[in-house]
Write a protein that holds these residues in place. Structure first.
Motif, PDB file in Angstrom:
ATOM      1  N   GLY A   1     -43.723 -26.744 -88.940  1.00 26.45           N
ATOM      2  CA  GLY A   1     -43.696 -26.602 -90.386  1.00 26.45           C
ATOM      3  C   GLY A   1     -44.388 -25.331 -90.857  1.00 26.45           C
ATOM      4  N   ILE A   2     -45.521 -25.010 -90.251  1.00 25.30           N
ATOM      5  CA  ILE A   2     -46.252 -23.801 -90.636  1.00 25.30           C
ATOM      6  C   ILE A   2     -45.439 -22.560 -90.295  1.00 25.30           C
ATOM      7  CG2 ILE A   2     -48.291 -22.408 -90.113  1.00 25.30           C
ATOM      8  CD1 ILE A   2     -49.836 -25.023 -89.761  1.00 25.30           C
ATOM      9  N   ILE A   3     -44.836 -22.549 -89.113  1.00 30.12           N
ATOM     10  CA  ILE A   3     -44.006 -21.403 -88.717  1.00 30.12           C
ATOM     11  C   ILE A   3     -42.811 -21.261 -89.652  1.00 30.12           C
ATOM     12  CG2 ILE A   3     -42.468 -20.540 -86.901  1.00 30.12           C
ATOM     13  CD1 ILE A   3     -44.393 -21.749 -84.859  1.00 30.12           C
TER      14      ILE A   3
ATOM     15  N   LYS B   1     -42.526 -18.027 -91.575  1.00 28.24           N
ATOM     16  CA  LYS B   1     -41.444 -17.279 -90.917  1.00 28.24           C
ATOM     17  C   LYS B   1     -41.962 -16.253 -89.913  1.00 28.24           C
ATOM     18  CE  LYS B   1     -38.549 -17.582 -95.063  1.00 28.24           C
ATOM     19  NZ  LYS B   1     -37.747 -16.819 -96.052  1.00 28.24           N
ATOM     20  N   LEU B   2     -43.296 -16.199 -89.748  1.00 20.45           N
ATOM     21  CA  LEU B   2     -43.931 -15.256 -88.812  1.00 20.45           C
ATOM     22  C   LEU B   2     -43.471 -13.819 -89.068  1.00 20.45           C
ATOM     23  CD1 LEU B   2     -43.903 -17.241 -85.438  1.00 20.45           C
ATOM     24  CD2 LEU B   2     -45.725 -17.064 -87.144  1.00 20.45           C
TER      25      LEU B   2
ATOM     26  N   GLU C   1     -49.917 -10.828 -87.496  1.00 19.80           N
ATOM     27  CA  GLU C   1     -51.377 -10.753 -87.590  1.00 19.80           C
ATOM     28  C   GLU C   1     -51.913 -11.628 -88.711  1.00 19.80           C
ATOM     29  OE1 GLU C   1     -49.564  -7.530 -90.107  1.00 19.80           O
ATOM     30  OE2 GLU C   1     -49.315  -8.312 -88.068  1.00 19.80           O
ATOM     31  N   GLN C   2     -51.083 -11.939 -89.719  1.00 18.86           N
ATOM     32  CA  GLN C   2     -51.503 -12.802 -90.816  1.00 18.86           C
ATOM     33  C   GLN C   2     -51.078 -14.248 -90.622  1.00 18.86           C
ATOM     34  OE1 GLN C   2     -50.211 -11.256 -94.584  1.00 18.86           O
ATOM     35  NE2 GLN C   2     -51.055  -9.210 -94.239  1.00 18.86           N
ATOM     36  N   ASP C   3     -49.930 -14.453 -89.992  1.00 21.63           N
ATOM     37  CA  ASP C   3     -49.361 -15.797 -89.903  1.00 21.63           C
ATOM     38  C   ASP C   3     -49.857 -16.591 -88.694  1.00 21.63           C
ATOM     39  OD1 ASP C   3     -47.938 -15.160 -92.166  1.00 21.63           O
ATOM     40  OD2 ASP C   3     -46.163 -14.503 -91.062  1.00 21.63           O
ATOM     41  N   LEU C   4     -50.075 -15.944 -87.557  1.00 25.37           N
ATOM     42  CA  LEU C   4     -50.494 -16.670 -86.359  1.00 25.37           C
ATOM     43  C   LEU C   4     -51.826 -17.401 -86.539  1.00 25.37           C
ATOM     44  CD1 LEU C   4     -49.431 -14.406 -83.341  1.00 25.37           C
ATOM     45  CD2 LEU C   4     -48.485 -16.601 -84.047  1.00 25.37           C
TER      46      LEU C   4
END
Length: 323
Positions: free
Chosen positions: A276-278, A282-283, A287-290
């Motif tokens: 859900g987070i990915i 959408k990655l 550096e911000q999403d991981l």
């Protein structure tokens, strides 16, 4: 009828009516009348039907993955539900091994159905598919935008503007159903000996109910699901994890480690949280999403750390003591 659509032809009415390209002579195209675009095409900004030559982006694949997971998760739920109902009626080892084999078979069915669906999609024989880009919600509901120039005659321009994201799900569900009917009854008949004759096939009967429901859900709410599925995953996974841990009376980390099944359920929910987070992020910016994936264990940790403060018996005892 020769020339550019903008210079010679008036624009077609409606959002999704377009002119098909009848012939191409060098840089000059010959167009047909306004109407529905053929399958695998959608209108461009000039209302000309153009073939879908793009590939699904990451979000499209995540959506297809979500729709592919739905029948698998429901299979697993009903297998566990009906096998657990008769846990006292047969030896635990036979019961657990029977349920495990059914879980594996369901995973095999859905995996093969997904592969076959990709192979039969255009281009046939390849795991890659070509698609049209989803631009807005109305792309999923072109049947609602058929124009009526004189308010009497309707020009029908309904086509799959989100090709093939709408119909590929139906194809996948059909293959899932066929494979289940071919494989599961034989397996269940051989391994589910501890169950009664009416109980051993109940997980299959359940699938015969939820597949039509999933089909209607995709037909009516496909566009809404496309935009909402990341949030649906997060909300449902949080709710089901809380319900499961409460029903299993998990109040400490030790309670989680007592049974392997609880760890499997916990890790499965963590994977859903991460999915859900990915899907939301959408990655696009790693550096911000991981770092957001570090939030995956947070709901389970919060539940375990606060469970002792919300124990009903403790609340009632403190209330009785006047605290």
């Amino acid at each position: 009828m020769v020339g550019s659509a903008v210079a010679i032809h008036p624009a077609c009415l409606g959002l999704y009516c377009g002119r098909t390209v009848l012939a191409v002579n060098g840089s000059v195209e010959t167009y047909g009348d306004c109407g529905v675009c053929p399958r695998g095409q959608r209108t461009d900004e000039n209302k000309i039907c153009r073939e879908c030559v793009g590939s699904p982006d990451r979000y499209d694949w995540l959506y297809l993955g979500f729709m592919a997971m739905l029948p698998l998760v429901l299979h697993w739920f009903f297998i566990e539900w009906y096998s657990g109902k008769k846990r006292l009626a047969s030896p635990s080892f036979k019961k657990s091994s029977s349920a495990l084999l059914q879980h594996i078979t369901a995973l095999f069915e859905c995996s093969i159905a997904a592969i076959v669906t990709l192979l039969v999609s255009d281009p046939v024989g390849s795991l890659h598919i070509r698609s049209c880009k989803v631009k807005k919600l109305s792309d999923w509901y072109t049947m609602l935008y058929n124009p009526s120039p004189d308010y009497i005659t309707t020009v029908h321009c309904t086509h799959e503007a989100v090709y093939p994201l709408y119909t590929i799900v139906f194809i996948y569900y059909a293959f899932c159903l066929v494979l289940m009917m071919l494989l599961r009854p034989l397996l269940v008949k051989k391994i589910a000996c501890g169950l009664g004759k009416s109980d051993r096939f109940k997980s299959i009967y359940a699938a015969l109910y939820f597949f039509p429901v999933l089909t209607v859900l995709q037909a009516v709410g496909g566009g809404l699901l496309y935009y909402a599925f990341p949030y649906i995953i997060l909300v449902l996974s949080l709710v089901t994890l809380a319900v499961y841990m409460s029903a299993s009376e998990v109040e400490s980390f030790k309670d989680l480690l007592v049974r392997k099944k609880r760890l499997v359920v916990l890790v499965s929910h963590w994977l859903l949280h991460a999915y859900g987070i990915i899907s939301i992020s959408k990655l696009d910016k790693l550096e911000q999403d991981l770092p957001l994936l570090a939030l995956v264990p947070a709901p389970a940790l919060f539940y375990v750390l606060t469970a002792k403060y919300t124990e009903p018996s403790r609340i009632l005892s403190e209330g009785g003591n006047g605290h």
